[in-house]
Design a protein around this motif. Structure first.
Motif, mmCIF file in Angstrom:
data_model
loop_
_atom_site.group_PDB
_atom_site.id
_atom_site.type_symbol
_atom_site.label_atom_id
_atom_site.label_comp_id
_atom_site.label_asym_id
_atom_site.label_seq_id
_atom_site.Cartn_x
_atom_site.Cartn_y
_atom_site.Cartn_z
ATOM 1 N N GLU A 143 35.861 35.195 43.578
ATOM 2 C CA GLU A 143 37.003 35.716 42.814
ATOM 3 C C GLU A 143 37.891 34.586 42.319
ATOM 4 O O GLU A 143 38.389 34.604 41.180
ATOM 5 C CB GLU A 143 37.812 36.680 43.690
ATOM 6 N N LYS A 162 38.271 31.858 33.889
ATOM 7 C CA LYS A 162 38.999 32.637 32.888
ATOM 8 C C LYS A 162 40.165 31.824 32.315
ATOM 9 O O LYS A 162 40.406 31.825 31.100
ATOM 10 C CB LYS A 162 39.526 33.926 33.512
ATOM 11 N N SER A 179 34.218 39.302 29.500
ATOM 12 C CA SER A 179 35.376 39.486 30.395
ATOM 13 C C SER A 179 34.897 39.689 31.839
ATOM 14 O O SER A 179 34.949 40.798 32.387
ATOM 15 C CB SER A 179 36.216 40.683 29.932
ATOM 16 N N TYR A 180 34.450 38.602 32.436
ATOM 17 C CA TYR A 180 33.898 38.715 33.790
ATOM 18 C C TYR A 180 34.954 39.069 34.837
ATOM 19 O O TYR A 180 34.618 39.572 35.910
ATOM 20 C CB TYR A 180 33.188 37.417 34.158
ATOM 21 N N HIS A 181 36.220 38.792 34.533
ATOM 22 C CA HIS A 181 37.285 39.185 35.464
ATOM 23 C C HIS A 181 37.465 40.701 35.481
ATOM 24 O O HIS A 181 38.135 41.234 36.373
ATOM 25 C CB HIS A 181 38.604 38.494 35.097
ATOM 26 N N GLN A 182 36.856 41.392 34.511
ATOM 27 C CA GLN A 182 36.868 42.853 34.475
ATOM 28 C C GLN A 182 35.430 43.383 34.498
ATOM 29 O O GLN A 182 35.097 44.338 33.818
ATOM 30 C CB GLN A 182 37.588 43.341 33.217
ATOM 31 N N ALA A 183 34.601 42.743 35.288
ATOM 32 C CA ALA A 183 33.172 43.068 35.334
ATOM 33 C C ALA A 183 32.931 44.531 35.692
ATOM 34 O O ALA A 183 33.670 45.123 36.484
ATOM 35 C CB ALA A 183 32.470 42.169 36.348
ATOM 36 N N ASP A 184 31.899 45.101 35.092
ATOM 37 C CA ASP A 184 31.524 46.487 35.411
ATOM 38 C C ASP A 184 30.864 46.578 36.782
ATOM 39 O O ASP A 184 30.967 47.601 37.458
ATOM 40 C CB ASP A 184 30.568 47.028 34.337
ATOM 41 N N TYR A 208 28.396 38.739 38.425
ATOM 42 C CA TYR A 208 29.397 39.503 37.676
ATOM 43 C C TYR A 208 28.713 40.026 36.413
ATOM 44 O O TYR A 208 28.295 39.239 35.555
ATOM 45 C CB TYR A 208 30.597 38.622 37.324
ATOM 46 N N VAL A 214 28.605 42.501 33.010
ATOM 47 C CA VAL A 214 29.332 43.253 31.977
ATOM 48 C C VAL A 214 28.285 43.976 31.136
ATOM 49 O O VAL A 214 27.425 43.343 30.519
ATOM 50 C CB VAL A 214 30.184 42.319 31.091
#
Length: 221
Positions: free
Chosen positions: A65, A72, A147-152, A181, A183
């Protein structure tokens, strides 16, 4: 007669003072000490408040994380603190790591975005053309291209490949732990434009989990 009476009063007063002094000396001295029972309670409470030791999975996920946050923010100085000082960090544009993959030493990451040196990071899928890019361009295309900080999905030690490229990070780093991660793709592109970033961690000589590879993944022909 008066002298005898005065002498009696003096003796009486002296006797009274002596008794008062003895009574005060007989009183027990109060001790301002914590009892054994209270001490035991304090020790027990300290043990209860101590945080339990984290297992390897928790430590790796926490580091992952922090790495994603550093990527990012393009904060490679922060990123370098999570990188192995012994092995550096390897970069692979695709899930299959090539033998000549580019590796940066920990200290070299500090100048990542300022470097104008062109590296050959591998060969492009489909055309086979060499991927010749300066680090900042490689970052945009093969590191933080989604947007790996908002990965699915965030998958710990993924077993199955997303596409048709054979993953070999475990062959290169057999003692590693991997955090993926993912997306997902978009409907207009038939979900073929999915992206994934695999962070590979390995223990160093101090038994600390450190980043040793950043492996990009996407649909390949």
């Amino acid at each position: 007669m008066k002298k005898s009476y005065l002498l009696f009063l003096v003796i009486l007063l002296l006797t009274g003072c002596a008794q008062s002094t003895e009574e005060q000396g007989d009183k027990p001295i109060e001790e301002d000490n914590v009892t054994e029972e209270e001490t035991t309670d304090i020790e027990t409470n300290e043990e209860e408040e101590a945080e339990p030791l984290k297992d390897d999975k928790e430590l790796v996920l926490e580091n992952a994380e922090k790495v994603i946050a550093s990527l990012k923010d393009q904060n490679f100085e922060e990123l370098s603190t999570y990188v192995s000082s012994e092995k550096g960090v390897l970069f692979s544009p695709y899930a299959h790591i090539e033998d000549d993959a580019v590796t940066f030493k920990q200290e070299d990451l500090l100048h990542f975005f300022h470097s104008e040196e062109e590296y050959t990071w591998g060969a492009r899928d489909g055309s086979g053309e060499p991927i010749k890019l300066i680090p900042s361009k490689y970052y945009s295309e093969f590191i933080y291209d989604a947007s790996y900080h908002q990965a699915d999905e965030i998958v710990y030690n993924p077993e199955q490949a997303r596409g048709n490229t054979i993953k070999n990070s475990k062959d290169i780093f057999p003692e590693s732990q991997v955090v993926e991660y993912y997306v997902k793709g978009t409907e207009e592109n038939g979900n073929m434009d999915w992206k994934a970033l695999n962070l590979v961690f390995e223990k160093n000589s101090k038994d600390e989990w450190k980043l040793v590879a950043i492996v990009h993944d996407q649909w390949t022909i």
